[in-house]
Design an enzyme around this catalytic site. Sequence first.
Site, PDB file in Angstrom:
ATOM      1  N   HIS A  52     -89.036  19.006 -42.727  1.00  0.00           N
ATOM      2  CA  HIS A  52     -89.606  20.318 -43.078  1.00  0.00           C
ATOM      3  C   HIS A  52     -89.187  20.721 -44.500  1.00  0.00           C
ATOM      4  O   HIS A  52     -90.031  21.051 -45.338  1.00  0.00           O
ATOM      5  CB  HIS A  52     -89.134  21.363 -42.063  1.00  0.00           C
ATOM      6  N   GLU A  53     -87.882  20.661 -44.765  1.00  0.00           N
ATOM      7  CA  GLU A  53     -87.400  21.065 -46.097  1.00  0.00           C
ATOM      8  C   GLU A  53     -87.886  20.090 -47.170  1.00  0.00           C
ATOM      9  O   GLU A  53     -88.183  20.494 -48.292  1.00  0.00           O
ATOM     10  CB  GLU A  53     -85.872  21.178 -46.111  1.00  0.00           C
ATOM     11  N   HIS A  83     -91.242  21.211 -48.259  1.00  0.00           N
ATOM     12  CA  HIS A  83     -91.126  22.282 -49.269  1.00  0.00           C
ATOM     13  C   HIS A  83     -90.753  21.685 -50.629  1.00  0.00           C
ATOM     14  O   HIS A  83     -91.305  22.044 -51.666  1.00  0.00           O
ATOM     15  CB  HIS A  83     -90.012  23.265 -48.869  1.00  0.00           C
ATOM     16  N   GLU A 127     -95.453  26.905 -46.918  1.00  0.00           N
ATOM     17  CA  GLU A 127     -95.237  26.524 -45.522  1.00  0.00           C
ATOM     18  C   GLU A 127     -96.272  25.492 -45.077  1.00  0.00           C
ATOM     19  O   GLU A 127     -95.988  24.670 -44.191  1.00  0.00           O
ATOM     20  CB  GLU A 127     -95.297  27.784 -44.651  1.00  0.00           C
TER      21      GLU A 127
END
Lengths: 512, 512
Positions: B273-274, B277, B303
């Site tokens: 997820h990070e 980003h 997101e």
Amino acid sequence: MADSTTRQLYTNLAATLQEIASLSQGLHVLGWDQQVLLPSSDGATAARGKALAALSGLVHEKSTAESFGALIDELEVQPDLDEELTVVERANLKLAAIDFRKNKNLPTSFVREYREHTSLSHAAWVKARKADDFPAFAPVLAKTLDFCKQYAQYVDADRPVYDVLVAEYERNLPSTRLAEIFSELREALVPMIHTINAAEHPDTEWMDAIHWDVKKQEELCKHIAQEIGFDFTRGRLDASVHPFTSGFNTYDVRITTRYSATHFAEGILGTVHEVGHAMYEQGLPHDLDGQPVGRALSLGVHESNSLFWENFVCRSRAFWRHFFPKIRELFPDIPEDKTADDLYAAINVARPGLIRVDSDEVHYPMHIVLRWELETLLLNGEVEVDDLPRIWNERMSSYVGIAPPSDKDGVLQDVHWPEGLVGYFPTYTLGQVAAAQWAHAMREQLGDLDELIEQGEFKQILHWLNENVHKKASVPESADALLEETVGEKLSPKYLIAHLKQKYSELYGVEL
Amino acid sequence: MADSTTRQLYTNLAATLQEIASLSQGLHVLGWDQQVLLPSSDGATAARGKALAALSGLVHEKSTAESFGALIDELEVQPDLDEELTVVERANLKLAAIDFRKNKNLPTSFVREYREHTSLSHAAWVKARKADDFPAFAPVLAKTLDFCKQYAQYVDADRPVYDVLVAEYERNLPSTRLAEIFSELREALVPMIHTINAAEHPDTEWMDAIHWDVKKQEELCKHIAQEIGFDFTRGRLDASVHPFTSGFNTYDVRITTRYSATHFAEGILGTVHEVGHAMYEQGLPHDLDGQPVGRALSLGVHESNSLFWENFVCRSRAFWRHFFPKIRELFPDIPEDKTADDLYAAINVARPGLIRVDSDEVHYPMHIVLRWELETLLLNGEVEVDDLPRIWNERMSSYVGIAPPSDKDGVLQDVHWPEGLVGYFPTYTLGQVAAAQWAHAMREQLGDLDELIEQGEFKQILHWLNENVHKKASVPESADALLEETVGEKLSPKYLIAHLKQKYSELYGVEL
């Protein structure tokens, strides 16, 4: 009753100084991060460069603002200054005024040109050193010396150039004092060095067969740092290519160190050295954080802390005896018949070497004396830049007992002159001199220092330094003043000389 | 020929914006360091607070300087603006003007009061949550909503309050569009959720017997990050209590993550997820670094990147098939008879849960719809703060299929409202909606997405996002505009609904 005008002005001054210090903290964190953590891409370095430039521009603006100068001027002429302000506050005002006027006296164009020159000079040095080509670097160094003379002229035209340059790092220590200290050292050390060089050196070959695991060294060094008194709730210990210590404030002091898988001593001595610096920063008075008077007194006094812990604690027999059980546990390769005393002897081998940073405590001061002599002669015009390699090599041979086969490992070895840091070298040896004075005073006041070390009573030692050195911060006017206050005598090399004489007579079985 | 006036003015504008961005980089590094590295003593936190305050004060000063506003005003009225400036430059000017005027319209006293309130509000929330006492927090939240209304009034009195608030995080997405998107989602998901909740869940108990060594998870996550395309020469991966990503510039993007020894999936999903980003930040155009137009378009689009990698890559069967050999090597406890498909099933268990951040991809949107509905009703005055727990619990039961036994795990669970972040929640789901649209478009343009993932062809996927999303930065006016440009259709939940329907029908063997 309302505060007096003087009190109000002082409060404003302290707030302005605190704001400048807070912004400077930002600069220092950015610099630390760049050396320890910044990703490797060139773009990251360039973007960080812009951030550093923008922020340092602002810090400079704040530090030289007219309104700031006016505040200092107004405060200085208050008739009730001595009654209204404490000794510490008056010292703070004085230091703030010195900083402000120095910054104001330097024309912005000069600062820019000088900065550009040192950046070029650094690059020229890297190239010349790689090619072992001193003549290529000579004209750049000559220009640096011109800049230094101009700099001194702007800052204080009435004092000798070298005194002004040294004062950047060591407050109020005139050339005459340096000459006294360094001549006495030279006279005592040169014959000692020649005797030691001719003696038989202890066997250290057995050390090479041991696997000095870097992870275990790291564990050991953290253990030692903790035990001798580094406060990990107010600091960090990380790894970097070049070890250094950053004190953002007394609550956030960061050490970096490095470990070598083949040179066991390097990591430990280096860590203890940086811990010495760091514990000075942690020991400065919290309530003066952000004020000039709350800073470390000078580079020499800083180095007196790191070298006290390195030379008088870590290089002592007692230290190795205390930590030997832990060391044997971590490094089971150490032969059964070897003792703490063998490690002590190995760590203290004193051999003539070409490189200052690899030098031992007896040869080190002569590397410095040589550089101090050359700086002085260059600025006085008694020596030309072109003659440097010849004089360097002659004096290395006479003082240290070895002459470099090439300039790469001789006059071109240090980063200081290429970066424009002239007048910096003496502080290393002043620190070594003062460290011996601290050790002497502790012996008088705390009893047998080696006994304390062997028992692991490091707290008492650190407490002595806290009370007698750290807490005084920049209130004393000079290292001489601090020493007089603390041990009743100015900087004097006789304690260092006596220490080296005794230690090396015993280690080498010679008469020194 | 000399540059035109317009060109000169634009050059000045870009330089001013770059300087503000460079100073902001300083602020961000200080903030990152505080979360990741700062020593634990209170003094360190206090000193860092002073540094942050001093620097953010300066950034604010620069961002609202009269001269900066005059430059924008003058540039905007240049008659040759459209010919002299590129589309990107005009978008940059527009964004700079919006930022500047917003900052200028907000009275300093209001900003200070609001900041003080949110700081008190955060503390009150921590206390109320601990005591499970919503009534104690209710008046504070009511005051926050008043502040929000005032804020919207200052920024743009002509637009609905909620539109102004959402625009802080998501540019140009009016309430009417949110209502369209979220109603369509709610209608489709609620029945799906109830069917899934009633179905039999796969067995995941075997996972509990495995020793998920944290060091090995760290190794695995670094390996995955590297393979899916995170550029370690332009970023870092560290550990922290709360995972987050900081992009100081496109060359220095830092992820933090955390690992759980019992919840294997947490570290991997969180890291991917990070990384999603971070790869967006790394993919923004280098030449627009430091300019408003070079920033990420919105939180929703941000997101959409993290959730694309988390939900469409990491939560896919193909991902686990690709990485399974490596996982088995690192965790030899995994039973012989278990396959990549078993891990895939375990990672995708969908159960009704009280806590948003622990939710799976099918229940998550309904947690958000609930919050969006409540924010809107509160600001419209259709619901009183005191009624929140009751409505929360009713709607949780109806939308997610579970009602909290206490407010602690209900209306008091999130940090957003206590921090004054009203209008923020929708961005999570907008991101999930857009992620499904990226996945759909990739399937049309690159072919079988799962085949690419299983073969480890992550480069093609990242390249598609680089070209179609990242490089556009903030040039498009809104997420709708970006999507229209890229996939020919505004934000539309139908792709997300189709994805969830297909995936969970298959996983749970039910008809959705």
